[in-house]
Design a protein around this motif. Structure first.
Motif, PDB file in Angstrom:
ATOM      1  N   TYR A 207       0.799  -1.231   0.000  1.00 22.98           N
ATOM      2  CA  TYR A 207       0.000   0.000   0.000  1.00 22.98           C
ATOM      3  C   TYR A 207       0.835   1.286   0.000  1.00 22.98           C
ATOM      4  CZ  TYR A 207      -3.997  -3.016   0.953  1.00 22.98           C
ATOM      5  OH  TYR A 207      -4.967  -4.001   0.885  1.00 22.98           O
ATOM      6  N   LYS A 208       2.174   1.134   0.025  1.00 28.18           N
ATOM      7  CA  LYS A 208       3.077   2.303  -0.066  1.00 28.18           C
ATOM      8  C   LYS A 208       2.840   3.306   1.068  1.00 28.18           C
ATOM      9  CE  LYS A 208       4.048   0.421  -4.030  1.00 28.18           C
ATOM     10  NZ  LYS A 208       5.100  -0.596  -4.078  1.00 28.18           N
ATOM     11  N   LYS A 209       2.630   2.791   2.266  1.00 25.92           N
ATOM     12  CA  LYS A 209       2.407   3.664   3.421  1.00 25.92           C
ATOM     13  C   LYS A 209       3.715   3.840   4.202  1.00 25.92           C
ATOM     14  CE  LYS A 209      -2.049   3.908   2.702  1.00 25.92           C
ATOM     15  NZ  LYS A 209      -2.714   5.169   2.321  1.00 25.92           N
ATOM     16  N   PRO A 210       3.991   5.048   4.725  1.00 26.75           N
ATOM     17  CA  PRO A 210       5.168   5.216   5.588  1.00 26.75           C
ATOM     18  C   PRO A 210       5.016   4.394   6.863  1.00 26.75           C
ATOM     19  CG  PRO A 210       3.814   7.197   5.592  1.00 26.75           C
ATOM     20  CD  PRO A 210       3.250   6.312   4.535  1.00 26.75           C
ATOM     21  N   TRP A 211       6.159   4.017   7.433  1.00 28.11           N
ATOM     22  CA  TRP A 211       6.134   3.009   8.506  1.00 28.11           C
ATOM     23  C   TRP A 211       7.161   3.329   9.589  1.00 28.11           C
ATOM     24  CZ3 TRP A 211       8.902  -2.254   7.464  1.00 28.11           C
ATOM     25  CH2 TRP A 211       8.875  -3.050   8.618  1.00 28.11           C
ATOM     26  N   VAL A 212       6.697   3.286  10.845  1.00 30.74           N
ATOM     27  CA  VAL A 212       7.565   3.405  12.026  1.00 30.74           C
ATOM     28  C   VAL A 212       7.604   2.044  12.720  1.00 30.74           C
ATOM     29  CG1 VAL A 212       7.891   4.488  14.283  1.00 30.74           C
ATOM     30  CG2 VAL A 212       7.046   5.849  12.347  1.00 30.74           C
ATOM     31  N   ALA A 213       8.807   1.486  12.870  1.00 30.51           N
ATOM     32  CA  ALA A 213       8.983   0.191  13.537  1.00 30.51           C
ATOM     33  C   ALA A 213       9.585   0.422  14.917  1.00 30.51           C
ATOM     34  CB  ALA A 213       9.890  -0.719  12.712  1.00 30.51           C
ATOM     35  N   ASP A 214       8.841   0.031  15.937  1.00 32.00           N
ATOM     36  CA  ASP A 214       9.226   0.261  17.334  1.00 32.00           C
ATOM     37  C   ASP A 214       9.765  -1.040  17.935  1.00 32.00           C
ATOM     38  OD1 ASP A 214       9.456   1.210  19.917  1.00 32.00           O
ATOM     39  OD2 ASP A 214       7.322   1.109  20.357  1.00 32.00           O
ATOM     40  N   PHE A 215      11.006  -1.003  18.413  1.00 33.75           N
ATOM     41  CA  PHE A 215      11.623  -2.174  19.034  1.00 33.75           C
ATOM     42  C   PHE A 215      11.676  -1.967  20.544  1.00 33.75           C
ATOM     43  CE2 PHE A 215      12.893  -2.499  14.677  1.00 33.75           C
ATOM     44  CZ  PHE A 215      13.004  -3.856  14.422  1.00 33.75           C
ATOM     45  N   ARG A 216      10.702  -2.562  21.252  1.00 34.11           N
ATOM     46  CA  ARG A 216      10.725  -2.506  22.715  1.00 34.11           C
ATOM     47  C   ARG A 216      11.940  -3.261  23.257  1.00 34.11           C
ATOM     48  NH1 ARG A 216       5.585  -4.447  21.818  1.00 34.11           N
ATOM     49  NH2 ARG A 216       6.020  -6.308  23.057  1.00 34.11           N
ATOM     50  N   ASP A 217      12.343  -4.286  22.529  1.00 35.49           N
ATOM     51  CA  ASP A 217      13.595  -5.008  22.796  1.00 35.49           C
ATOM     52  C   ASP A 217      14.346  -5.107  21.480  1.00 35.49           C
ATOM     53  OD1 ASP A 217      12.990  -5.732  25.553  1.00 35.49           O
ATOM     54  OD2 ASP A 217      11.533  -7.119  24.707  1.00 35.49           O
TER      55      ASP A 217
END
Length: 447
Positions: free
Chosen positions: A169-179
């Motif tokens: 879908y070509k959406k911007p993405w934030v990947a959060d690494f709690r660990d």
């Protein structure tokens, strides 16, 4: 008219699932609307995860859209696979009259199935659920209305979902690494194994494809920048925190009859309170602390082996084991304590690791004994706030000194002065503001 952006929040751990990993996402979702962002949550429905805290659902506004997709793989699917295997070998089994021999053979099949299951569940046991989400999500979410994706791990399968949605879908993405992933200090990877190589490859693909990476500490950010060659501005730090609203209905009384030490959270083989117990035993045996005047409460989930080892090494009646409590009840016990215990563990890898609980500990305004490596982010936090002292996990003498110091102050009625203002930047509203700022910067860059 103010434009309201929508973010698709992908999080396996979300209420009513309990556990420390739930808190971060719950609080972000709770406060996003305050900053003109509308969350749409994709999470699990029915799940084999055993820890449930239905009180957490009260914090999620009913008007927030939550897409729930069941994860029943480990309840049913494994049995189906084994049933099929039985049918394949059944004609041969008709010739075997020895039940013992049949049972031994099937046990061998089951042991090999465990090895195969471990290899197939890549990157973790939640990948079956992730695949179900990818098959069903387009019918449950209108992606024309979604401005941005946010995924949070563990499980790392959450990022697999976001990767494929961004690609489609070509959406911007934030990947959060709690660990951290392959650098997770609590996971003992065999770095020569094909499994480790594949997971590191996946991690590399994900962090490069995401528009922004979020980690929980300065050292975790440095690890991602240095180990994967990321630009420093690709990685942002948002710590865990505390929610002021959680403390509104909680009293502020302290146990006056016994010096009460509380640890809230999980214990397992690699993270346990044995060095703390040794220090307590030494203080009692030396006559510096009266056994009748001290109480220790361990609240949470515990591996049975750890509980057995701790009980074997502690004095009778000293420890009160309390199973997982609803979140606010757990906080109440912390508020009523005289000292809080934070066990991180030993080893260089743990320097970058916060437990989520430490920020709620800070808000209780009770002194903290942290068992964490020297030079760790936890030690930095204790120094910055003045709310506690950090000691190396195996420094028994140092642990004794801190416990005795707080115990003597308690005997004299001298509660330590702790600055409440210095911790406000860790309040969940302020942390959500930081996350939303990241969202908005990405929207500006990609629009």
């Amino acid at each position: 008219m103010i434009h309201i952006n929508k973010v698709l929040v992908i999080a396996y751990y979300f209420p009513p699932l309990g556990w420390s990993g739930t808190q971060r996402t719950l609080k972000f979702v709770k406060y996003m609307r305050m900053f003109n962002w509308e969350p749409v949550v994709v999470t699990v429905g029915n799940s084999p995860f055993p820890v449930i805290d239905e009180t957490l659902e009260e914090e999620v506004e009913k008007s927030i859209k939550i897409v729930r997709i069941d994860d029943l793989f480990f309840k049913n699917k494994t049995d189906n696979i084994l049933d099929n295997l039985y049918s394949y070998v059944n004609s041969s089994f008709d010739l075997i009259e020895s039940e013992n021999l049949k049972n031994e053979y099937m046990k061998e099949i089951e042991s090999k199935m465990n090895d195969l299951r471990s290899l197939l569940m890549l990157p973790d046991n939640n990948i079956i659920w992730a695949n179900k989400v990818l098959k069903k999500i387009s019918k449950k979410v209108n992606f024309d209305d979604i401005d941005l994706l946010y995924s949070t791990s563990g499980p790392y399968s959450d990022h697999i979902i976001a990767y494929h949605i961004k690609k489609l879908y070509k959406k911007p993405w934030v990947a959060d690494f709690r660990d951290e992933w392959t650098n997770n200090p609590y996971y003992n990877y065999n770095k020569d194994s094909i499994r480790f190589k594949v997971e590191k490859y996946l991690e590399n693909r994900i962090i490069n494809f995401a528009d922004k990476i979020v980690t929980i500490s300065r050292l975790s950010k440095e690890n991602y920048v240095n180990k994967f060659g990321l630009e420093k501005n690709k990685v942002e730090v948002i710590t865990n925190g505390y929610d002021e609203k959680d403390f509104v209905e909680i009293g502020n009384k302290t146990n006056k009859n016994k010096f009460t030490i509380v640890h809230s959270g999980a214990f397992y083989l690699i993270r346990n309170p044995l060095s703390f117990i040794k220090a307590i035993n030494n203080l009692i045996n030396k006559g510096k602390i009266e056994k009748e005047k001290i109480q220790i409460e361990f609240i949470g989930t515990f591996e049975s082996k750890i509980k057995e080892i701790v009980d074997k090494n502690s004095m009778d009646g000293l420890i009160k084991w309390i199973d997982y409590l609803p979140h606010k009840e757990s906080l109440q016990h912390c508020i009523e304590s005289n000292m809080l215990l934070l066990v991180v563990g030993e080893g260089e890898n743990l320097k970058s690791f916060y437990t989520g609980k430490v920020f709620e500990y800070l808000r209780t305004n009770k002194p903290i004994l942290a068992l964490s490596p020297k030079g760790s982010v936890v030690e930095e936090l204790m120094i910055e706030t003045g709310h506690g002292k950090n000691v190396e996990y195996n420094d028994i003498k140092g642990i004794e000194e801190v416990i005795l110091d707080y115990y003597i102050k308690w005997q004299k009625g001298n509660e330590p002065y702790l600055d409440k203002e210095i911790i406000k930047k860790y309040e969940r509203k302020n942390l959500t503001r930081k996350l939303v700022d990241i969202f908005e910067s990405i929207i500006r860059q990609t629009s």
